[in-house]
Design a protein around this motif. Sequence first.
Motif, PDB file in Angstrom:
ATOM      1  N   TRP A 257     -20.494 -10.677 -50.156  1.00 34.16           N
ATOM      2  CA  TRP A 257     -20.409 -12.590 -50.845  1.00 34.16           C
ATOM      3  C   TRP A 257     -20.533 -13.135 -51.913  1.00 34.16           C
ATOM      4  N   LEU A 258     -20.271 -11.912 -52.538  1.00 32.34           N
ATOM      5  CA  LEU A 258     -20.005 -11.919 -54.128  1.00 32.34           C
ATOM      6  C   LEU A 258     -18.769 -12.701 -54.401  1.00 32.34           C
ATOM      7  N   LEU A 259     -17.578 -11.740 -53.724  1.00 33.48           N
ATOM      8  CA  LEU A 259     -16.586 -12.236 -54.003  1.00 33.48           C
ATOM      9  C   LEU A 259     -15.797 -13.418 -53.431  1.00 33.48           C
ATOM     10  N   GLN A 260     -16.330 -13.571 -52.782  1.00 36.58           N
ATOM     11  CA  GLN A 260     -15.892 -14.373 -51.699  1.00 36.58           C
ATOM     12  C   GLN A 260     -14.131 -14.746 -51.200  1.00 36.58           C
ATOM     13  N   VAL A 261     -13.529 -13.071 -51.352  1.00 38.60           N
ATOM     14  CA  VAL A 261     -11.866 -12.452 -51.594  1.00 38.60           C
ATOM     15  C   VAL A 261     -11.771 -12.442 -50.713  1.00 38.60           C
ATOM     16  N   SER A 262     -10.942 -13.323 -49.426  1.00 46.53           N
ATOM     17  CA  SER A 262     -10.936 -12.841 -47.820  1.00 46.53           C
ATOM     18  C   SER A 262     -10.241 -11.848 -48.245  1.00 46.53           C
ATOM     19  N   ASP A 263     -10.003 -10.767 -46.725  1.00 47.68           N
ATOM     20  CA  ASP A 263      -9.965  -9.565 -46.435  1.00 47.68           C
ATOM     21  C   ASP A 263      -8.006  -9.818 -45.593  1.00 47.68           C
ATOM     22  N   ALA A 264      -7.108  -9.433 -46.551  1.00 49.01           N
ATOM     23  CA  ALA A 264      -5.614  -9.114 -45.947  1.00 49.01           C
ATOM     24  C   ALA A 264      -5.517  -9.215 -44.236  1.00 49.01           C
ATOM     25  N   PHE A 265      -6.564  -7.910 -44.513  1.00 49.37           N
ATOM     26  CA  PHE A 265      -6.619  -7.049 -42.381  1.00 49.37           C
ATOM     27  C   PHE A 265      -7.942  -6.843 -41.795  1.00 49.37           C
ATOM     28  N   ALA A 266      -9.227  -7.492 -42.533  1.00 49.78           N
ATOM     29  CA  ALA A 266     -10.261  -7.986 -41.444  1.00 49.78           C
ATOM     30  C   ALA A 266     -10.229  -7.484 -39.763  1.00 49.78           C
ATOM     31  N   ASP A 267     -11.354  -6.943 -40.222  1.00 47.97           N
ATOM     32  CA  ASP A 267     -12.293  -6.611 -38.758  1.00 47.97           C
ATOM     33  C   ASP A 267     -10.285  -5.863 -37.932  1.00 47.97           C
ATOM     34  N   THR A 268      -9.980  -4.790 -38.626  1.00 51.39           N
ATOM     35  CA  THR A 268      -9.437  -3.916 -38.169  1.00 51.39           C
ATOM     36  C   THR A 268      -9.062  -2.183 -38.396  1.00 51.39           C
ATOM     37  N   TYR A 269      -8.536  -1.422 -37.735  1.00 52.11           N
ATOM     38  CA  TYR A 269      -8.244  -0.268 -38.810  1.00 52.11           C
ATOM     39  C   TYR A 269      -8.461  -0.034 -39.958  1.00 52.11           C
ATOM     40  N   ALA A 270      -7.651  -1.130 -40.617  1.00 57.32           N
ATOM     41  CA  ALA A 270      -7.137  -1.334 -41.750  1.00 57.32           C
ATOM     42  C   ALA A 270      -7.899  -1.741 -42.964  1.00 57.32           C
TER      43      ALA A 270
END
Length: 229
Positions: A14-27
């Motif tokens: 929550w510190l970062l709030q930077v979106s994960d380009a491959f969120a909730d996947t193997y990567a």
Amino acid sequence: MKFALVVTILQLNWLLQVSDAFADTYADMSNIIGADGHRVDNAVAYITKVGPVGLAAAHSTEIDVVSSADGDRNGGTTANTVMANYSNGPIYAGLGYTAVDDVGTMINIGGSYKTEAGHFVNAVYETSEGDNAASPAVAGFPGGTKEDTNLYVAGGIKSGAMTFKAGYGKGETDGAGEEEQTTVGVDYSLGKKTAAYLMWNDNTNTGRVAAGAAESSTTATAVGLVTEF
């Protein structure tokens, strides 16, 4: 000026709030960035915002840790977090510090830039250090007095309903080894909150989990569907 006092369950990212380009996947970025997968329970947080600058502090009376003796997850460890961020148009930057009693300390730095056309680039840097020789190894913390250094960068180019993405991450643990992850993929938008994806990912671990462990390498291709509720 806006402020809020909340009682909640938090993730350390929550510190970062930077979106994960491959969120909730193997990567998922959590393969490299430890804070992305660490849950904090029973947290009281104070959050305030002045113009483009945000400030936050949180105290938790219970954060899950792993006992080095039996491997069971046990609560009750106190954690304290402070954060500052800047958000203005396409630019975001965040800096956070977390201290977990008898486990260790962590510093996170994140940044992102996203254009109106949907093109983006993200970067997250993380360093953490164990508190003492008996400190357990948990998500984001290396255990003992070792130090973790992790970096993850990703970017994407949007063209119509498709977004072409790539990501690279590398993590190192003192006295153990390192882990690298390389990912490429494409999303096809099916709506505002739903997308189909095709992804290729390679993860190589040279003894980072346990010093002296044999090198392991995993390559995977995945097709899937993600949606938000």
